[in-house]
Design a protein around this motif. Sequence first.
Motif, PDB file in Angstrom:
ATOM      1  N   GLU A 132       0.835  -1.205   0.000  1.00 50.67           N
ATOM      2  CA  GLU A 132       0.000   0.000   0.000  1.00 50.67           C
ATOM      3  C   GLU A 132       0.867   1.252   0.000  1.00 50.67           C
ATOM      4  OE1 GLU A 132      -3.560   2.259   0.056  1.00 50.67           O
ATOM      5  OE2 GLU A 132      -3.013   0.230  -0.557  1.00 50.67           O
ATOM      6  N   GLU A 133       1.972   1.201   0.718  1.00 48.47           N
ATOM      7  CA  GLU A 133       2.895   2.340   0.728  1.00 48.47           C
ATOM      8  C   GLU A 133       3.501   2.546  -0.652  1.00 48.47           C
ATOM      9  OE1 GLU A 133       7.009   3.808   2.965  1.00 48.47           O
ATOM     10  OE2 GLU A 133       5.944   2.018   3.657  1.00 48.47           O
ATOM     11  N   GLY A 266       2.849  -4.845  -5.802  1.00 50.22           N
ATOM     12  CA  GLY A 266       3.066  -5.861  -4.780  1.00 50.22           C
ATOM     13  C   GLY A 266       1.839  -6.567  -4.278  1.00 50.22           C
ATOM     14  N   ARG A 267       0.733  -6.583  -5.030  1.00 50.02           N
ATOM     15  CA  ARG A 267      -0.445  -7.331  -4.621  1.00 50.02           C
ATOM     16  C   ARG A 267      -0.840  -8.335  -5.714  1.00 50.02           C
ATOM     17  NH1 ARG A 267      -3.336  -6.094  -0.219  1.00 50.02           N
ATOM     18  NH2 ARG A 267      -3.856  -8.297  -0.548  1.00 50.02           N
ATOM     19  N   PRO A 268       0.021  -9.337  -5.957  1.00 45.68           N
ATOM     20  CA  PRO A 268      -0.317 -10.339  -6.980  1.00 45.68           C
ATOM     21  C   PRO A 268      -1.567 -11.133  -6.640  1.00 45.68           C
ATOM     22  CG  PRO A 268       1.551 -11.064  -5.651  1.00 45.68           C
ATOM     23  CD  PRO A 268       1.290  -9.630  -5.288  1.00 45.68           C
ATOM     24  N   ASP A 269      -1.904 -11.248  -5.345  1.00 46.92           N
ATOM     25  CA  ASP A 269      -3.104 -11.990  -4.956  1.00 46.92           C
ATOM     26  C   ASP A 269      -4.366 -11.326  -5.490  1.00 46.92           C
ATOM     27  OD1 ASP A 269      -2.397  -9.855  -3.281  1.00 46.92           O
ATOM     28  OD2 ASP A 269      -3.578 -10.625  -1.614  1.00 46.92           O
ATOM     29  N   GLN A 270      -4.464 -10.005  -5.316  1.00 46.65           N
ATOM     30  CA  GLN A 270      -5.632  -9.282  -5.817  1.00 46.65           C
ATOM     31  C   GLN A 270      -5.641  -9.243  -7.339  1.00 46.65           C
ATOM     32  OE1 GLN A 270      -5.745  -5.434  -3.980  1.00 46.65           O
ATOM     33  NE2 GLN A 270      -6.312  -6.228  -1.977  1.00 46.65           N
ATOM     34  N   ALA A 271      -4.464  -9.015  -7.935  1.00 45.62           N
ATOM     35  CA  ALA A 271      -4.374  -8.971  -9.398  1.00 45.62           C
ATOM     36  C   ALA A 271      -4.794 -10.306  -9.997  1.00 45.62           C
ATOM     37  CB  ALA A 271      -2.958  -8.620  -9.823  1.00 45.62           C
TER      38      ALA A 271
END
Length: 409
Positions: A132-133, A266-271
């Motif tokens: 998120e940062e 950095g959010r491959p899970d959501q993507a």
Amino acid sequence: MLSFWVVATAITLMVAAILIRAVLKGTKREVESRAASDVAVYRAQLDEVDRDVARGVVAKADAERVHAEIARRLIAADKAQSAEQATSARAPAFVALAVIGVAVLGSVLSYLWLGAPGYGDMALKDRIAFAEEVRLNRPKQEVAEASLPPFVEPIDIDPRYQELLTQLRNTVAQRKDDVQGHVLLAQQERRIGNYIAAKEAQQRALTLKGGDVTAQDLADLGEMQVVAAGGYVSPEAEMSLRAALNKDSQNGAARYYLGLMLAQTGRPDQAFRIWDSLLRAGPEDAAWIPPILGQIEELARLAGVSYSIPAIGGSTERGPTAADVANAQDMTPAERMEMIGSMVEGLSERLATDGGPATDWARLISSLGVLGESQRAAAIHANAVDVFADDKDALELINAAGRRAGVID
């Protein structure tokens, strides 16, 4: 970070020292055993000859010949022993250096390949906060555009087309409030690869449209911003894409690029969830299908998902639509149960076994609310909240469905 490398180096040297000691010790024993055996045998034979002479068993003349031959062999064995010791002294040194080199180089290369130099191991909560940062502090659109080489018009462009394009540019420059002129200019600038000019023309067209801007207009702007930034989804592009999804949550282009932004931050899970649902929804000829197919398996690996590419557009039975639910309200209870019940059960079973996008979960919750199954809707809402706990957009959809179903305030 420094302490990590100090500890890693110390462990490597300790292991190397143990191996070197074992090599040196083993080789020394092997050499000493072989050389000592040869020399000991010849010396024993000399002593035996001397005893035979003393007992009168062997004549002195014969004893001298035998003694000379054994002495000759003893000298040769002694020289061989010296040579073996010199060679064995060099071999362990070479082995020791090889052990150190392989251990150090292998450790460093393995860590650089599998590890993350500069970062400690982070808990899931910390990784989400770090992502998120990264998302909030990533470079702006203008910074990304400035980092790319300036546009150069193609040398093989048709002269007639070049003339028409020049006329269009001049006309739009003179008629700054011509919406269609800016839309056409955006299309043509994009066609020749002048993506920044295309983005600017599209932005001007949307400004002129005002309240008439559609979800596709916003998705087109977001796409042009991404392309103008060399494939990077900037904060400005994200705003355009989210605005498109606020008008049409199923816009495929906006969902694809939003998934790309999540992968980049950095959010491959959501993507992965977004792209997987796009593959399942199809259609096969959608512009976003090829780029998803080229990346989703690696994305699934990063997301920790064991994944096989599904049939594209195979999820045609998505459950009751909003129109189905609305029409069902005008039917008799029996007719409504017959029409909606089977679709709800099929959707519920599929989500329980295969999962699905947030829109399907929201549709199921809303449908159960219409059917009056409040307890079941509440249970599925709670399950959906757990599944999409880290996806703000998905949670908004699910909670909106929960409010429609009357399971949350």
